[in-house]
Motif scaffolding. Sequence first.
Motif, PDB file in Angstrom:
ATOM      1  N   ILE A 279      59.731  57.172  96.681  1.00  0.00           N
ATOM      2  CA  ILE A 279      59.236  57.195  95.301  1.00  0.00           C
ATOM      3  C   ILE A 279      60.279  56.616  94.361  1.00  0.00           C
ATOM      4  N   ARG A 280      61.520  57.031  94.527  1.00  0.00           N
ATOM      5  CA  ARG A 280      62.576  56.579  93.619  1.00  0.00           C
ATOM      6  C   ARG A 280      62.759  55.061  93.661  1.00  0.00           C
ATOM      7  N   GLY A 281      62.581  54.469  94.836  1.00  0.00           N
ATOM      8  CA  GLY A 281      62.780  53.030  94.964  1.00  0.00           C
ATOM      9  C   GLY A 281      61.547  52.193  94.698  1.00  0.00           C
ATOM     10  N   HIS A 282      60.411  52.825  94.469  1.00  0.00           N
ATOM     11  CA  HIS A 282      59.164  52.083  94.252  1.00  0.00           C
ATOM     12  C   HIS A 282      59.083  51.632  92.796  1.00  0.00           C
ATOM     13  N   ARG A 283      58.777  50.357  92.599  1.00  0.00           N
ATOM     14  CA  ARG A 283      58.818  49.793  91.246  1.00  0.00           C
ATOM     15  C   ARG A 283      57.619  50.182  90.390  1.00  0.00           C
ATOM     16  N   VAL A 284      56.567  50.730  90.996  1.00  0.00           N
ATOM     17  CA  VAL A 284      55.405  51.198  90.237  1.00  0.00           C
ATOM     18  C   VAL A 284      55.320  52.716  90.240  1.00  0.00           C
ATOM     19  N   LEU A 285      55.485  53.333  91.391  1.00  0.00           N
ATOM     20  CA  LEU A 285      55.284  54.777  91.490  1.00  0.00           C
ATOM     21  C   LEU A 285      56.294  55.570  90.672  1.00  0.00           C
ATOM     22  N   ALA A 286      57.564  55.169  90.686  1.00  0.00           N
ATOM     23  CA  ALA A 286      58.588  55.928  89.958  1.00  0.00           C
ATOM     24  C   ALA A 286      58.283  55.998  88.459  1.00  0.00           C
ATOM     25  N   PRO A 287      58.063  54.855  87.778  1.00  0.00           N
ATOM     26  CA  PRO A 287      57.701  54.962  86.352  1.00  0.00           C
ATOM     27  C   PRO A 287      56.329  55.567  86.125  1.00  0.00           C
ATOM     28  N   LEU A 288      55.414  55.418  87.084  1.00  0.00           N
ATOM     29  CA  LEU A 288      54.089  56.002  86.932  1.00  0.00           C
ATOM     30  C   LEU A 288      54.171  57.526  86.890  1.00  0.00           C
ATOM     31  N   ILE A 289      54.991  58.125  87.752  1.00  0.00           N
ATOM     32  CA  ILE A 289      55.131  59.582  87.750  1.00  0.00           C
ATOM     33  C   ILE A 289      55.793  60.052  86.462  1.00  0.00           C
ATOM     34  N   VAL A 290      56.739  59.280  85.936  1.00  0.00           N
ATOM     35  CA  VAL A 290      57.329  59.620  84.636  1.00  0.00           C
ATOM     36  C   VAL A 290      56.264  59.571  83.548  1.00  0.00           C
ATOM     37  N   THR A 291      55.402  58.566  83.597  1.00  0.00           N
ATOM     38  CA  THR A 291      54.303  58.457  82.626  1.00  0.00           C
ATOM     39  C   THR A 291      53.364  59.654  82.719  1.00  0.00           C
ATOM     40  N   ILE A 292      53.003  60.031  83.950  1.00  0.00           N
ATOM     41  CA  ILE A 292      52.125  61.188  84.144  1.00  0.00           C
ATOM     42  C   ILE A 292      52.772  62.453  83.599  1.00  0.00           C
ATOM     43  N   ALA A 293      54.079  62.619  83.858  1.00  0.00           N
ATOM     44  CA  ALA A 293      54.785  63.820  83.396  1.00  0.00           C
ATOM     45  C   ALA A 293      54.777  63.918  81.881  1.00  0.00           C
ATOM     46  N   LEU A 294      55.101  62.825  81.198  1.00  0.00           N
ATOM     47  CA  LEU A 294      55.132  62.851  79.736  1.00  0.00           C
ATOM     48  C   LEU A 294      53.738  63.064  79.158  1.00  0.00           C
ATOM     49  N   GLY A 295      52.735  62.417  79.774  1.00  0.00           N
ATOM     50  CA  GLY A 295      51.370  62.603  79.293  1.00  0.00           C
ATOM     51  C   GLY A 295      50.912  64.047  79.424  1.00  0.00           C
ATOM     52  N   ASP A 296      51.192  64.669  80.576  1.00  0.00           N
ATOM     53  CA  ASP A 296      50.783  66.065  80.770  1.00  0.00           C
ATOM     54  C   ASP A 296      51.534  67.008  79.844  1.00  0.00           C
ATOM     55  N   LEU A 297      52.825  66.772  79.668  1.00  0.00           N
ATOM     56  CA  LEU A 297      53.605  67.627  78.767  1.00  0.00           C
ATOM     57  C   LEU A 297      53.084  67.548  77.338  1.00  0.00           C
ATOM     58  N   GLY A 298      52.594  66.381  76.941  1.00  0.00           N
ATOM     59  CA  GLY A 298      52.067  66.234  75.593  1.00  0.00           C
ATOM     60  C   GLY A 298      50.667  66.769  75.410  1.00  0.00           C
ATOM     61  N   PHE A 299      49.864  66.775  76.489  1.00  0.00           N
ATOM     62  CA  PHE A 299      48.466  67.197  76.384  1.00  0.00           C
ATOM     63  C   PHE A 299      48.270  68.695  76.601  1.00  0.00           C
ATOM     64  N   VAL A 300      48.952  69.264  77.581  1.00  0.00           N
ATOM     65  CA  VAL A 300      48.628  70.616  78.051  1.00  0.00           C
ATOM     66  C   VAL A 300      48.806  71.659  76.965  1.00  0.00           C
ATOM     67  N   GLY A 301      49.936  71.640  76.268  1.00  0.00           N
ATOM     68  CA  GLY A 301      50.189  72.646  75.250  1.00  0.00           C
ATOM     69  C   GLY A 301      49.157  72.655  74.129  1.00  0.00           C
ATOM     70  N   PRO A 302      48.962  71.521  73.442  1.00  0.00           N
ATOM     71  CA  PRO A 302      48.001  71.504  72.333  1.00  0.00           C
ATOM     72  C   PRO A 302      46.569  71.791  72.749  1.00  0.00           C
ATOM     73  N   LEU A 303      46.148  71.293  73.912  1.00  0.00           N
ATOM     74  CA  LEU A 303      44.744  71.434  74.302  1.00  0.00           C
ATOM     75  C   LEU A 303      44.450  72.776  74.971  1.00  0.00           C
ATOM     76  N   ASN A 304      45.438  73.606  75.180  1.00  0.00           N
ATOM     77  CA  ASN A 304      45.216  74.937  75.737  1.00  0.00           C
ATOM     78  C   ASN A 304      45.563  75.991  74.696  1.00  0.00           C
ATOM     79  N   VAL A 305      46.832  76.285  74.522  1.00  0.00           N
ATOM     80  CA  VAL A 305      47.237  77.314  73.567  1.00  0.00           C
ATOM     81  C   VAL A 305      47.079  76.829  72.136  1.00  0.00           C
ATOM     82  N   GLY A 306      47.513  75.600  71.864  1.00  0.00           N
ATOM     83  CA  GLY A 306      47.510  75.098  70.493  1.00  0.00           C
ATOM     84  C   GLY A 306      46.144  75.052  69.868  1.00  0.00           C
ATOM     85  N   LEU A 307      45.121  74.712  70.651  1.00  0.00           N
ATOM     86  CA  LEU A 307      43.773  74.614  70.111  1.00  0.00           C
ATOM     87  C   LEU A 307      43.256  75.967  69.652  1.00  0.00           C
ATOM     88  N   ALA A 308      43.536  77.019  70.426  1.00  0.00           N
ATOM     89  CA  ALA A 308      43.101  78.358  70.031  1.00  0.00           C
ATOM     90  C   ALA A 308      43.768  78.783  68.727  1.00  0.00           C
TER      91      ALA A 308
END
Length: 468
Positions: A279-308
């Motif tokens: 994963i670390r050496g893959h030119r697509v997968l490594a940044p893709l997982i970083v993208t997924i991580a940042l997207g989830d960190l930004g979405f999960v809080g507001p759309l679960n606890v924050g919305l209530a």
Amino acid sequence: MTTTVIPPAVRPSAGPAHRDGNVLRWLGAYTASMIGDNVFYIALSWAAVRSGTPSQAGLVMAVSAVPRALLMLGGGVVADRFGPRRVVIGSDAVRCAAVLTVAALLFVAHPGLWLLALLAVVFGIVDAVFMPAVGALPARVTGRDQLARVQGLRGLAVRFANVVGAPLGGLGVALGGSATAFALAGLLIAVSVPLLISVRMRETPPDGGANTANTANTANTATAPVEAVGPVEDPDGAPVRGDASGPHARVPDAEDRAAAVPERPATAWRDLRDGLRYIRGHRVLAPLIVTIALGDLGFVGPLNVGLALLADRRGWGASGMGLVVAAFGAGAGAAALLLAWRGTLPRAGSAGAAALLGGSVAIGALAQVPGVGAAVGVALAIGLLAGLSGALCGALLQTQSDPAYLGRVTAVAGIVSLGLAPLSMPLTAAAVGWWGTGPVFAGSAVVCGLGGVVALAVRDLRRAELPR
């Protein structure tokens, strides 16, 4: 003489995934298992509330997350070592047996919270193996050209399970209490086992066609002449044969290969290190997982606890919040349906990044709208954009990964989504108490938007395409 490495040709599927009986059997098994999961959590939460205090019930509901997060990397190794189909069948069989056993005990006795906590721990341990195997299975069920469509179908199955599972769980509780609901969950999970047994596995090339996006002119490589083959290395860089490019090159025999590569036991720890190195050496997968991580960190809080908290402060009430959540689900379902229908989208890397950036703007806007009607419209946009980004990222994860590593790749992505992202929920609640909903939603939007920035900034990910 120039060394040329010939990747395997991409083998098209016999037909669209939604018309493939093999894919539909897998999809039916997955849907039944997911509905069973939803019924199970309704039964578990109800039984925990009836057997203890609210804090004890919350502990029972949360205890399964610990083994799931701690063991998921190992689960990815298990899925790659033993094959995802075998692991998924075994996992569903264990989950079915555990739930039906608890249902039987609840019919005849009231064992208390310890049994529910034990069941939750067992589910967490099994999920740590089940989830990476589920992520690795589609690559063995259909061709690479259909993986994006399968990702869309899988998203639709998840939405359907969420809509149907909770009412079924409530119906089970109403008819016969937690024991009946647990029995219903076990039977639904049991349905998946024979369906999975009937699913045929496709043969995959050694590298599954992964990384072909970074190799020029791969479309006609099946008939291209091979000028020479350079030295081949094992995952740790040890040569396994000499250069065969010279006119007098000798094909190494078994004795040469045995002398070149010292035998080392293929341990689980080594498999794990190899997966992380891949994963670390893959030119697509490594940044893709970083993208997924940042997207989830930004979405999960507001759309679960924050919305209530936002609905409470704006006076929308539970019904208003329900409408907003429903709009989000409808948007995400529409995105999954689009990908299932189209099968692919051009410039998938750029499209996923653009959707993630648009969704981040919508998250920030949600805290600024005054009424429920406007909030429903914004939530619909968030669901559509977030669903599209998530589906494209998932499809790229599937198509860019070597099938031999797909369980471990899925495990790393799962840890990001199920281990790191939920940590943002208590932080979001605390931050709203300190600074209010507007700044917190804006900060979450920035985090989410950074994921889109990463995807656009990394050339290989930005130019990544889905197979056609």
